[in-house]
Design a protein around this motif. Structure first.
Motif, PDB file in Angstrom:
ATOM      1  N   ILE A  58       1.065  -1.372   0.045  1.00  0.00           N
ATOM      2  CA  ILE A  58      -0.117   0.030   0.035  1.00  0.00           C
ATOM      3  C   ILE A  58       0.963   1.267  -0.067  1.00  0.00           C
ATOM      4  O   ILE A  58       1.833   1.355   1.021  1.00  0.00           O
ATOM      5  CB  ILE A  58      -0.993   0.022   1.378  1.00  0.00           C
ATOM      6  CG1 ILE A  58      -1.857  -1.267   1.397  1.00  0.00           C
ATOM      7  CG2 ILE A  58      -1.769   1.360   1.163  1.00  0.00           C
ATOM      8  CD1 ILE A  58      -2.811  -1.118   2.513  1.00  0.00           C
ATOM      9  N   SER A  59       0.645   2.216  -0.933  1.00  0.00           N
ATOM     10  CA  SER A  59       1.336   3.339  -1.100  1.00  0.00           C
ATOM     11  C   SER A  59       0.746   4.352   0.059  1.00  0.00           C
ATOM     12  O   SER A  59      -0.456   4.851  -0.012  1.00  0.00           O
ATOM     13  CB  SER A  59       1.415   4.079  -2.433  1.00  0.00           C
ATOM     14  OG  SER A  59       2.235   3.206  -3.241  1.00  0.00           O
ATOM     15  N   LEU A  60       1.161   4.978   0.937  1.00  0.00           N
ATOM     16  CA  LEU A  60       0.783   6.086   1.773  1.00  0.00           C
ATOM     17  C   LEU A  60       1.018   7.407   1.216  1.00  0.00           C
ATOM     18  O   LEU A  60       1.716   7.497   0.680  1.00  0.00           O
ATOM     19  CB  LEU A  60       1.637   5.716   3.095  1.00  0.00           C
ATOM     20  CG  LEU A  60       1.271   4.609   4.070  1.00  0.00           C
ATOM     21  CD1 LEU A  60       1.927   4.659   5.466  1.00  0.00           C
ATOM     22  CD2 LEU A  60      -0.188   4.256   4.364  1.00  0.00           C
ATOM     23  N   PRO A  61       0.461   8.223   1.447  1.00  0.00           N
ATOM     24  CA  PRO A  61       0.532   9.727   1.172  1.00  0.00           C
ATOM     25  C   PRO A  61       2.089  10.221   1.327  1.00  0.00           C
ATOM     26  O   PRO A  61       2.685  10.053   2.579  1.00  0.00           O
ATOM     27  CB  PRO A  61      -0.660  10.603   2.113  1.00  0.00           C
ATOM     28  CG  PRO A  61      -1.626   9.595   2.094  1.00  0.00           C
ATOM     29  CD  PRO A  61      -0.688   8.346   2.424  1.00  0.00           C
ATOM     30  N   MET A  62       2.575  10.636   0.328  1.00  0.00           N
ATOM     31  CA  MET A  62       3.960  11.127   0.486  1.00  0.00           C
ATOM     32  C   MET A  62       4.278  12.433  -0.741  1.00  0.00           C
ATOM     33  O   MET A  62       4.102  12.204  -1.909  1.00  0.00           O
ATOM     34  CB  MET A  62       5.160  10.116  -0.015  1.00  0.00           C
ATOM     35  CG  MET A  62       6.357  10.398  -0.196  1.00  0.00           C
ATOM     36  SD  MET A  62       7.232  11.323   1.169  1.00  0.00           S
ATOM     37  CE  MET A  62       7.327  10.207   2.327  1.00  0.00           C
TER      38      MET A  62
END
Length: 386
Positions: free
Chosen positions: A360-364
């Motif tokens: 899962i890609s978290l906000p960055m």
């Protein structure tokens, strides 16, 4: 909703674009060459060719390297489809090499093993596209050594990686590749709205890509097959495309480039904070190779599904429901219907499929800030403990 990525447009960016709008040129003017020169100088490349997207840059890179029907392009399965599609645009066959379980980049060990088999079968690739996922460089020295041994050309798909470094040098200098490609899409580290760039140390490749982005046309008398008929003269030397970048895009990129190093540093500070805040949760945070200074386009976690009650999809949907704009980068390309029709099958790259089932890609993005980052961590903590 907190998005997984977001651009920042400053008054200086707006002023740069307005200045172009008030000038004599909206396209094919002086700003695109200035942007090319600035990026090349920043990363240490000799030549840069700006285009309207990184996909276009990948396409002309393949064309300049002579990729065509009957040839093979190999790349990572964990990437956006453009990294593979560029080979198909040229009529080449595309195959995939499994990923390293820690960096999630194309694995040099898997590559060497596949090359050994391909050499025996007479099926070696002409081009390998090494994708720097999330902004962390592949092990380019190892891939380059294999290229020397087996005779393939190398494109770095550095769409995520401008501002990052490998072995202390900026990604994009092409020390270990023929061509490197950057993306300037709005969710990337700096943006031109849409846009891309191909960099190389080879003047012949640079000249070829510059022609290919503009219909295969040249106005350079040294490149023509005979002397010009007059000052109006140009020649189409090959079948090119219209992949040019506009002056407006270049002006925005040139303005943003001044903040590139600061943007990447801010992303590193956020990533370090994520690492600390998430350390007690049942997940794996991104591992950074000691040779790498990532551009940190993405911050990808992997769930320890054997330690939580929820499924991968449950966690993803619960975070979205809480206003956290997570994403998944990426579905293994060979699982797409188009590539299945070409003979790809589930199980081709087991490590990539394990990654897909947990990532899962978290906000960055550099303006995320601690308050929004805390909200992401709190939501993730609640979801994993529910």
């Amino acid at each position: 909703m907190i998005p997984y990525g977001r651009q920042e447009i400053t008054p200086a960016d707006i002023a740069a674009v307005v200045e172009v709008l008030q000038s004599d040129y909206l396209t094919q003017g002086p700003v695109v060459p200035l942007f090319e020169a600035a990026v090349a100088r920043h990363v240490g490349a000799a030549h840069a060719v700006a285009v309207n997207s990184a996909t276009s840059a990948l396409h002309i890179a393949c064309l300049a390297l002579g990729l065509g029907p009957g040839d093979r392009l190999w790349t990572s399965p964990v990437t956006f489809v453009a990294s593979a599609n560029c080979g198909r645009y040229c009529g080449a066959d595309v195959e995939f090499v499994d990923i390293d379980p820690r960096t999630y980049n194309l694995c040099p060990v898997a590559l060497e093993r596949k090359l050994e088999g391909a050499a025996r079968q007479g099926r070696l690739p002409k081009v390998v596209v090494a994708v720097h996922l999330s902004g962390q460089s592949c092990d380019m020295a190892a891939i380059h050594a294999l290229g020397q041994r087996y005779g393939f050309r190398i494109i770095e798909d550095a769409s995520h990686a401008i501002g990052g470094k490998y072995r202390g040098e900026f990604i994009g200098n092409c020390r270990y590749s023929d061509i490197a490609v950057f993306s300037f899409h709005p969710v990337k580290i700096i943006t031109t709205a849409e846009g891309g760039m191909a960099l190389t140390q080879d003047p012949a490749l640079a000249a070829s890509m510059a022609r290919l982005r503009s219909h295969g046309i040249t106005r350079d008398p040294d490149e023509m097959t005979h002397l010009p008929d007059g000052p109006w003269y140009y020649q189409q030397l090959e079948l090119g495309l219209n992949y040019r970048m506009t002056e407006l895009q270049a002006a925005l990129g040139l303005s943003q480039l001044q903040r590139l190093d600061a943007y990447v540093a801010e992303r590193h500070a956020l990533a370090h904070r994520y690492d600390c805040l998430l350390s007690s949760l049942p997940l794996i945070t991104p591992w950074q190779h000691p040779d790498s200074y990532s551009g940190l386009h993405l911050y990808v976690i992997r769930l320890r599904l054997d330690e939580i009650a929820s499924s991968h999809r449950d966690v993803f949907e619960a975070l979205r429901a809480r206003g956290i704009g997570v994403n998944l980068h990426y579905i293994p390309v060979y699982l797409q219907p188009y590539y299945r029709q070409l003979g790809c099958r589930p199980g081709d790259c087991p490590e990539a499929e394990r990654y897909y089932g947990e990532a899962i890609s978290l906000p960055m993005f550099h303006t995320l800030g601690e308050d929004r980052q805390d909200a992401v961590v709190q939501a993730l903590t609640e979801v994993l403990s529910s």
